[in-house]
Design a protein around this motif. Sequence first.
Motif, PDB file in Angstrom:
ATOM      1  N   GLU A 122       0.924  -1.124  -0.076  1.00 12.82           N
ATOM      2  CA  GLU A 122      -0.188   0.005  -0.025  1.00 12.82           C
ATOM      3  C   GLU A 122       0.950   1.132  -0.078  1.00 12.82           C
ATOM      4  OE1 GLU A 122      -3.841  -1.753   2.494  1.00 12.82           O
ATOM      5  OE2 GLU A 122      -2.339  -0.845   3.770  1.00 12.82           O
ATOM      6  N   ALA A 123       2.096   1.213   0.750  1.00 12.73           N
ATOM      7  CA  ALA A 123       2.608   2.472   0.789  1.00 12.73           C
ATOM      8  C   ALA A 123       3.629   2.844  -0.258  1.00 12.73           C
ATOM      9  CB  ALA A 123       3.818   2.139   2.162  1.00 12.73           C
ATOM     10  N   ILE A 124       3.917   1.612  -0.968  1.00 13.43           N
ATOM     11  CA  ILE A 124       4.816   1.718  -2.270  1.00 13.43           C
ATOM     12  C   ILE A 124       3.862   2.192  -3.396  1.00 13.43           C
ATOM     13  CG2 ILE A 124       5.863   0.346  -4.128  1.00 13.43           C
ATOM     14  CD1 ILE A 124       7.799   0.918  -1.945  1.00 13.43           C
ATOM     15  N   LYS A 125       2.539   1.500  -3.473  1.00 12.54           N
ATOM     16  CA  LYS A 125       1.553   2.232  -4.433  1.00 12.54           C
ATOM     17  C   LYS A 125       1.522   3.698  -4.077  1.00 12.54           C
ATOM     18  CE  LYS A 125      -0.796  -2.054  -5.558  1.00 12.54           C
ATOM     19  NZ  LYS A 125      -1.843  -2.806  -5.597  1.00 12.54           N
ATOM     20  N   GLU A 126       1.099   4.226  -2.939  1.00 13.37           N
ATOM     21  CA  GLU A 126       0.782   5.441  -2.700  1.00 13.37           C
ATOM     22  C   GLU A 126       1.992   6.260  -3.059  1.00 13.37           C
ATOM     23  OE1 GLU A 126      -0.521   8.227   1.044  1.00 13.37           O
ATOM     24  OE2 GLU A 126      -1.089   6.113   1.133  1.00 13.37           O
ATOM     25  N   LEU A 127       3.105   5.902  -2.788  1.00 11.65           N
ATOM     26  CA  LEU A 127       4.815   6.588  -3.013  1.00 11.65           C
ATOM     27  C   LEU A 127       4.630   6.722  -4.496  1.00 11.65           C
ATOM     28  CD1 LEU A 127       7.004   8.040  -1.889  1.00 11.65           C
ATOM     29  CD2 LEU A 127       8.146   5.529  -1.725  1.00 11.65           C
ATOM     30  N   GLU A 128       4.289   5.622  -5.343  1.00 14.50           N
ATOM     31  CA  GLU A 128       4.456   5.929  -6.536  1.00 14.50           C
ATOM     32  C   GLU A 128       3.662   6.732  -7.243  1.00 14.50           C
ATOM     33  OE1 GLU A 128       3.951   1.615  -7.822  1.00 14.50           O
ATOM     34  OE2 GLU A 128       5.917   1.160  -7.708  1.00 14.50           O
ATOM     35  N   THR A 129       2.342   6.873  -6.845  1.00 12.96           N
ATOM     36  CA  THR A 129       1.384   7.743  -7.165  1.00 12.96           C
ATOM     37  C   THR A 129       2.073   9.194  -6.982  1.00 12.96           C
ATOM     38  OG1 THR A 129      -0.292   6.144  -6.745  1.00 12.96           O
ATOM     39  CG2 THR A 129      -1.006   8.761  -7.145  1.00 12.96           C
ATOM     40  N   ILE A 130       2.428   9.732  -5.750  1.00  9.68           N
ATOM     41  CA  ILE A 130       3.097  10.737  -5.507  1.00  9.68           C
ATOM     42  C   ILE A 130       4.261  10.936  -6.439  1.00  9.68           C
ATOM     43  CG2 ILE A 130       4.321  12.190  -3.679  1.00  9.68           C
ATOM     44  CD1 ILE A 130       2.506  10.730  -1.542  1.00  9.68           C
ATOM     45  N   VAL A 131       5.125  10.197  -6.563  1.00  8.44           N
ATOM     46  CA  VAL A 131       6.169  10.609  -7.530  1.00  8.44           C
ATOM     47  C   VAL A 131       5.595  10.823  -8.890  1.00  8.44           C
ATOM     48  CG1 VAL A 131       8.187   9.336  -8.767  1.00  8.44           C
ATOM     49  CG2 VAL A 131       7.693   9.146  -6.184  1.00  8.44           C
ATOM     50  N   GLN A 132       4.695  10.145  -9.223  1.00 11.28           N
ATOM     51  CA  GLN A 132       4.185  10.459 -10.831  1.00 11.28           C
ATOM     52  C   GLN A 132       3.624  11.687 -10.730  1.00 11.28           C
ATOM     53  OE1 GLN A 132       1.522   7.303 -11.535  1.00 11.28           O
ATOM     54  NE2 GLN A 132       3.058   5.749 -12.122  1.00 11.28           N
ATOM     55  N   LYS A 133       2.734  12.208  -9.667  1.00  8.84           N
ATOM     56  CA  LYS A 133       2.320  13.698  -9.625  1.00  8.84           C
ATOM     57  C   LYS A 133       3.240  14.769  -9.804  1.00  8.84           C
ATOM     58  CE  LYS A 133      -2.134  12.505  -7.394  1.00  8.84           C
ATOM     59  NZ  LYS A 133      -2.657  12.710  -6.049  1.00  8.84           N
ATOM     60  N   LEU A 134       4.322  14.512  -8.995  1.00  9.01           N
ATOM     61  CA  LEU A 134       5.503  15.346  -8.896  1.00  9.01           C
ATOM     62  C   LEU A 134       6.142  15.484 -10.038  1.00  9.01           C
ATOM     63  CD1 LEU A 134       6.507  14.903  -5.021  1.00  9.01           C
ATOM     64  CD2 LEU A 134       5.124  16.864  -6.116  1.00  9.01           C
ATOM     65  N   GLU A 135       6.541  14.341 -10.763  1.00 10.11           N
ATOM     66  CA  GLU A 135       7.065  14.290 -12.039  1.00 10.11           C
ATOM     67  C   GLU A 135       6.439  15.104 -13.295  1.00 10.11           C
ATOM     68  OE1 GLU A 135       7.980  10.030 -12.729  1.00 10.11           O
ATOM     69  OE2 GLU A 135       9.898  10.422 -11.945  1.00 10.11           O
ATOM     70  N   GLN A 136       4.949  15.027 -13.043  1.00  9.83           N
ATOM     71  CA  GLN A 136       4.070  15.656 -14.073  1.00  9.83           C
ATOM     72  C   GLN A 136       4.621  17.320 -14.006  1.00  9.83           C
ATOM     73  OE1 GLN A 136       0.258  14.794 -13.474  1.00  9.83           O
ATOM     74  NE2 GLN A 136       0.586  12.578 -14.284  1.00  9.83           N
ATOM     75  N   GLY A 137       4.980  17.841 -12.864  1.00 10.28           N
ATOM     76  CA  GLY A 137       5.254  19.068 -13.013  1.00 10.28           C
ATOM     77  C   GLY A 137       4.281  20.151 -12.698  1.00 10.28           C
ATOM     78  N   ASP A 138       3.037  19.693 -12.985  1.00 12.75           N
ATOM     79  CA  ASP A 138       1.850  20.777 -12.927  1.00 12.75           C
ATOM     80  C   ASP A 138       1.061  20.879 -11.552  1.00 12.75           C
ATOM     81  OD1 ASP A 138       0.885  18.321 -12.964  1.00 12.75           O
ATOM     82  OD2 ASP A 138      -0.421  18.860 -14.736  1.00 12.75           O
ATOM     83  N   VAL A 139       1.797  20.481 -10.270  1.00 20.17           N
ATOM     84  CA  VAL A 139       1.278  20.517  -9.180  1.00 20.17           C
ATOM     85  C   VAL A 139       1.672  21.843  -8.316  1.00 20.17           C
ATOM     86  CG1 VAL A 139       1.522  19.498  -6.864  1.00 20.17           C
ATOM     87  CG2 VAL A 139       1.556  18.204  -8.971  1.00 20.17           C
ATOM     88  N   PRO A 140       0.899  22.539  -7.884  1.00 22.52           N
ATOM     89  CA  PRO A 140       1.171  23.926  -7.236  1.00 22.52           C
ATOM     90  C   PRO A 140       2.057  23.737  -6.284  1.00 22.52           C
ATOM     91  CG  PRO A 140      -1.223  23.523  -7.433  1.00 22.52           C
ATOM     92  CD  PRO A 140      -0.562  22.475  -7.679  1.00 22.52           C
ATOM     93  N   LEU A 141       3.032  24.690  -5.831  1.00 24.63           N
ATOM     94  CA  LEU A 141       4.107  24.450  -4.861  1.00 24.63           C
ATOM     95  C   LEU A 141       3.506  23.815  -3.560  1.00 24.63           C
ATOM     96  CD1 LEU A 141       7.025  24.879  -4.189  1.00 24.63           C
ATOM     97  CD2 LEU A 141       6.819  27.179  -3.875  1.00 24.63           C
ATOM     98  N   GLU A 142       2.745  24.640  -2.912  1.00 27.81           N
ATOM     99  CA  GLU A 142       2.058  24.185  -1.856  1.00 27.81           C
ATOM    100  C   GLU A 142       1.633  22.768  -1.502  1.00 27.81           C
ATOM    101  OE1 GLU A 142       1.067  26.858  -3.349  1.00 27.81           O
ATOM    102  OE2 GLU A 142       2.000  28.414  -1.878  1.00 27.81           O
ATOM    103  N   GLU A 143       1.085  22.308  -2.588  1.00 24.10           N
ATOM    104  CA  GLU A 143       0.545  20.870  -2.630  1.00 24.10           C
ATOM    105  C   GLU A 143       1.664  19.841  -3.052  1.00 24.10           C
ATOM    106  OE1 GLU A 143      -2.095  17.895  -5.696  1.00 24.10           O
ATOM    107  OE2 GLU A 143      -2.570  19.990  -5.657  1.00 24.10           O
TER     108      GLU A 143
END
Length: 71
Positions: free
Chosen positions: A9-30
Motif C-alpha cells: 500500500e505504501a509503495i503504491k501511494e509513493l509511486e502515485t506521489i512520484v508520478q504527480k510530482l514528475e508531471q510538474g503541474d502541481v502547485p508549490l504548496e501541494e
Amino acid sequence: MSNEKTFDEAIKELETIVQKLEQGDVPLEEALDQFQEGIKLSRHCKSIVENAEKTVTTMVNENGTEELLED
C-alpha cells in the motif's frame, strides 16, 4: 504513521506521489505536502524492510541456514 499501511500500500501511494510530482503541474504548496508525505511513506517502507531483515537474520541465527532452506 497513524494507520499502519502494508508495504505494498505504501509503495503504491509513493509511486502515485512520484508520478504527480514528475508531471510538474502541481502547485508549490501541494508539491511540498506531497513531498513530505512521500518522505513519510519512504521511511515507513524502510522500517518494514529493516524489520523483515531482522526477522530473517534471527531465523537464520536460531535455525541455521540449512534448516531455513529446507522449509
